[in-house]
Design a protein around this motif. Sequence first.
Motif, PDB file in Angstrom:
ATOM      1  N   GLY A 157       0.799  -1.218   0.000  1.00  0.00           N
ATOM      2  CA  GLY A 157       0.000   0.000   0.000  1.00  0.00           C
ATOM      3  C   GLY A 157       0.829   1.264   0.000  1.00  0.00           C
ATOM      4  O   GLY A 157       2.048   1.235   0.218  1.00  0.00           O
ATOM      5  N   PRO A 158       0.186   2.420  -0.200  1.00  0.00           N
ATOM      6  CA  PRO A 158       0.901   3.705  -0.188  1.00  0.00           C
ATOM      7  C   PRO A 158       1.249   4.225   1.196  1.00  0.00           C
ATOM      8  O   PRO A 158       2.021   5.172   1.316  1.00  0.00           O
ATOM      9  N   LEU A 159       0.668   3.625   2.255  1.00  0.00           N
ATOM     10  CA  LEU A 159       0.889   4.116   3.611  1.00  0.00           C
ATOM     11  C   LEU A 159       2.108   3.433   4.220  1.00  0.00           C
ATOM     12  O   LEU A 159       2.076   2.245   4.542  1.00  0.00           O
ATOM     13  N   HIS A 160       3.180   4.176   4.406  1.00  0.00           N
ATOM     14  CA  HIS A 160       4.426   3.615   4.924  1.00  0.00           C
ATOM     15  C   HIS A 160       4.404   3.599   6.452  1.00  0.00           C
ATOM     16  O   HIS A 160       4.124   4.606   7.102  1.00  0.00           O
ATOM     17  N   ILE A 161       4.716   2.429   7.016  1.00  0.00           N
ATOM     18  CA  ILE A 161       4.626   2.200   8.457  1.00  0.00           C
ATOM     19  C   ILE A 161       5.893   1.514   8.941  1.00  0.00           C
ATOM     20  O   ILE A 161       6.426   0.634   8.254  1.00  0.00           O
ATOM     21  N   GLU A 162       6.383   1.921  10.121  1.00  0.00           N
ATOM     22  CA  GLU A 162       7.557   1.272  10.705  1.00  0.00           C
ATOM     23  C   GLU A 162       7.488   1.335  12.226  1.00  0.00           C
ATOM     24  O   GLU A 162       6.778   2.180  12.796  1.00  0.00           O
ATOM     25  N   PRO A 163       8.210   0.461  12.927  1.00  0.00           N
ATOM     26  CA  PRO A 163       8.299   0.541  14.390  1.00  0.00           C
ATOM     27  C   PRO A 163       9.077   1.784  14.820  1.00  0.00           C
ATOM     28  O   PRO A 163       9.828   2.372  14.041  1.00  0.00           O
ATOM     29  N   HIS A 164       8.910   2.137  16.065  1.00  0.00           N
ATOM     30  CA  HIS A 164       9.514   3.341  16.629  1.00  0.00           C
ATOM     31  C   HIS A 164      10.699   2.975  17.528  1.00  0.00           C
ATOM     32  O   HIS A 164      10.575   2.138  18.421  1.00  0.00           O
ATOM     33  N   ASP A 165      11.846   3.586  17.279  1.00  0.00           N
ATOM     34  CA  ASP A 165      13.019   3.399  18.143  1.00  0.00           C
ATOM     35  C   ASP A 165      12.830   4.226  19.410  1.00  0.00           C
ATOM     36  O   ASP A 165      12.781   5.458  19.365  1.00  0.00           O
ATOM     37  N   MET A 166      12.760   3.555  20.534  1.00  0.00           N
ATOM     38  CA  MET A 166      12.313   4.206  21.762  1.00  0.00           C
ATOM     39  C   MET A 166      13.442   4.848  22.559  1.00  0.00           C
ATOM     40  O   MET A 166      14.592   4.417  22.510  1.00  0.00           O
ATOM     41  N   ALA A 167      13.071   5.862  23.332  1.00  0.00           N
ATOM     42  CA  ALA A 167      13.967   6.462  24.316  1.00  0.00           C
ATOM     43  C   ALA A 167      14.121   5.504  25.493  1.00  0.00           C
ATOM     44  O   ALA A 167      13.271   4.635  25.717  1.00  0.00           O
ATOM     45  N   PRO A 168      15.186   5.653  26.287  1.00  0.00           N
ATOM     46  CA  PRO A 168      15.388   4.742  27.432  1.00  0.00           C
ATOM     47  C   PRO A 168      14.196   4.667  28.377  1.00  0.00           C
ATOM     48  O   PRO A 168      13.884   3.599  28.901  1.00  0.00           O
ATOM     49  N   ILE A 169      13.491   5.788  28.596  1.00  0.00           N
ATOM     50  CA  ILE A 169      12.363   5.764  29.525  1.00  0.00           C
ATOM     51  C   ILE A 169      11.282   4.796  29.059  1.00  0.00           C
ATOM     52  O   ILE A 169      10.606   4.144  29.875  1.00  0.00           O
ATOM     53  N   SER A 170      11.133   4.643  27.756  1.00  0.00           N
ATOM     54  CA  SER A 170      10.087   3.768  27.236  1.00  0.00           C
ATOM     55  C   SER A 170      10.429   2.299  27.466  1.00  0.00           C
ATOM     56  O   SER A 170       9.555   1.492  27.789  1.00  0.00           O
ATOM     57  N   ASP A 171      11.692   1.950  27.308  1.00  0.00           N
ATOM     58  CA  ASP A 171      12.105   0.580  27.637  1.00  0.00           C
ATOM     59  C   ASP A 171      11.882   0.287  29.116  1.00  0.00           C
ATOM     60  O   ASP A 171      11.450  -0.814  29.496  1.00  0.00           O
ATOM     61  N   LEU A 172      12.162   1.266  29.955  1.00  0.00           N
ATOM     62  CA  LEU A 172      11.944   1.087  31.398  1.00  0.00           C
ATOM     63  C   LEU A 172      10.457   0.935  31.717  1.00  0.00           C
ATOM     64  O   LEU A 172      10.065   0.130  32.572  1.00  0.00           O
TER      65      LEU A 172
END
Length: 571
Positions: free
Chosen positions: A145-160
């Motif tokens: 499709g035309p809608l490009h999607i990808e995962p987000h590289d998280m900041a350290p706080i998000s992993d915590l």
Amino acid sequence: MVQKDYDYIVCGGGTSGCVVAARLAEDANSSILLVEAGPDCKDNENIKMTGGWSKNFDAETDWNLVTPPMAGVDNRQVKLSRGKFLGGSSGVNGTLCIRGTEQDFDDWDLPGWSGKEVFAYMRKSENFHTKDWFKADEKAHGYDGPLHIEPHDMAPISDLLLKSMESQGLPLDHDMFTTGSRSHGCGHAPRSVHNGLRSTGADFVTDDQHRPNIDIIVDTLVDKVNFDENKRAISVDLVDKSGKKSTVSAKREIIVSGGAYCTPAVLLRSGIGPKEELQKLGVDCLVDSPGVGKNLLDHLITFTFYEVTKDGVTNDHLVYHHPDAAMEAYMLYKEKKTGILSTFPFGAFAFARLDDRLKDEPLWQEAQKKAQSGRDPMGLTNSQPHIEFFTTELYGGPKQYDQFPIDKKSAFAMITELFSPRSKGTVTINSTDPFENPVVDCNYLADPLDLLVMTEGVRFGNEIVMQGAGTKDIVKGSWPADLTHHAHTKREEWIPHVKKGATTCYHAAGTCKMGKDDDPMAVLDAQLRVKGVTGLRIADCSVMPSLHGGHTQMPAYGIGEKAADLIKAAA
């Protein structure tokens, strides 16, 4: 140059409308006019640069809707920003691709709209780009499709925070927000961003996706739809921003894709709606359709901010902590399309069921006695979440959160989102002037069960932060320090916080809902056709009979895809 007539007229160049126009144009013999109320914005950097999203609010690129005072939220008014440009709110949203569960759509109980079918249409729009660290369910994604999607590289706080969520009973499943397979767990929310650029509905009809059989006009409002003596939709009255009027005819169909706020306004001006409302406006009633503008649904959210005692775990230092930080972030984006402005600053996500936490509440117990078999008081099965948690990776949010940590403090928000709201609002109009915005009353927290679930959700979110394995040792308390968030609090203590801070998640839906023939409040049939007339369909989130437990971006694309297939089949 706009022609006098087309095969199809699509009224609204937002998320769904762009999809409909693009897919109809795949038939090279069809001519399509796409009408957008706002500007083109092809040169607006704050659309493709995801971090510039807020610059498009409170401007000509925003519908600038504001609710009346609402009793459930301490008589506050809430700003309902919506994108007013080609691509619509897909150009200002949080980029989150959270689809809900299949059961959400099965609950509509309409032919062609099962969860399996709607999930397939959402995949059709998607072009997914994974990353090495992301554990994707490959079959759950689309790649063409035309809608490009990808995962987000998280900041350290998000992993915590993910560690805290896991430790508090929310199992980690990376791709759960694509598969819709869990009602209780945490994971990563893919985003409609790729290589530093936001992907929007406009991508379906511009640049290499533009087809010569689509004409696009911008800065032009749809006043109303006109009908012949057989109640067939035949033309649309338009007015540009200078006030110049014109009428364009449709040989096949007219599709209204104005969104949950503007679509009912177009129908009302066209003589389709509750008869009494139309009479007060001096509009001849073509179809007495009492459901137009009713059944307004939205997801309510509450931000709760926390100060962090450890340096470098949030992204505040990238924008707030020294005078040149914001400019450095901008130059990094300009030169490399990377950095904090290349993505949206949301971090960790979770769905949660609250059964065990609510089972002893008298209100919950009483409502359960009246619930349908196999359903809880919110009308949900065990496979559907009550709430969503998501977090920010720095301080910031709605405009009232303006006490930025300039003195090298760091903060993040735990956001609680209420699914399956029982409180329903309305969309009405005060006049037939298309330049006058509709009146949108969201009626937030009018139902006491909504307040019960929301406050218990906020309480649970606080426990995740204050007791969770990843964050309990680095969180000082709330930011700014107007509350002290202890690990153990009573639900009732959170009621003032929720009423004071609850705001929209921009997931408006339901105001022109589909339904069966025996449903007097159904505006549309399952083919998206407006009841009582021919040649007119609706394609946007206003068609949703009930609001799914997710975010509305992906269903908006799916509804556009489904609508185009229905129209092609009819042709």
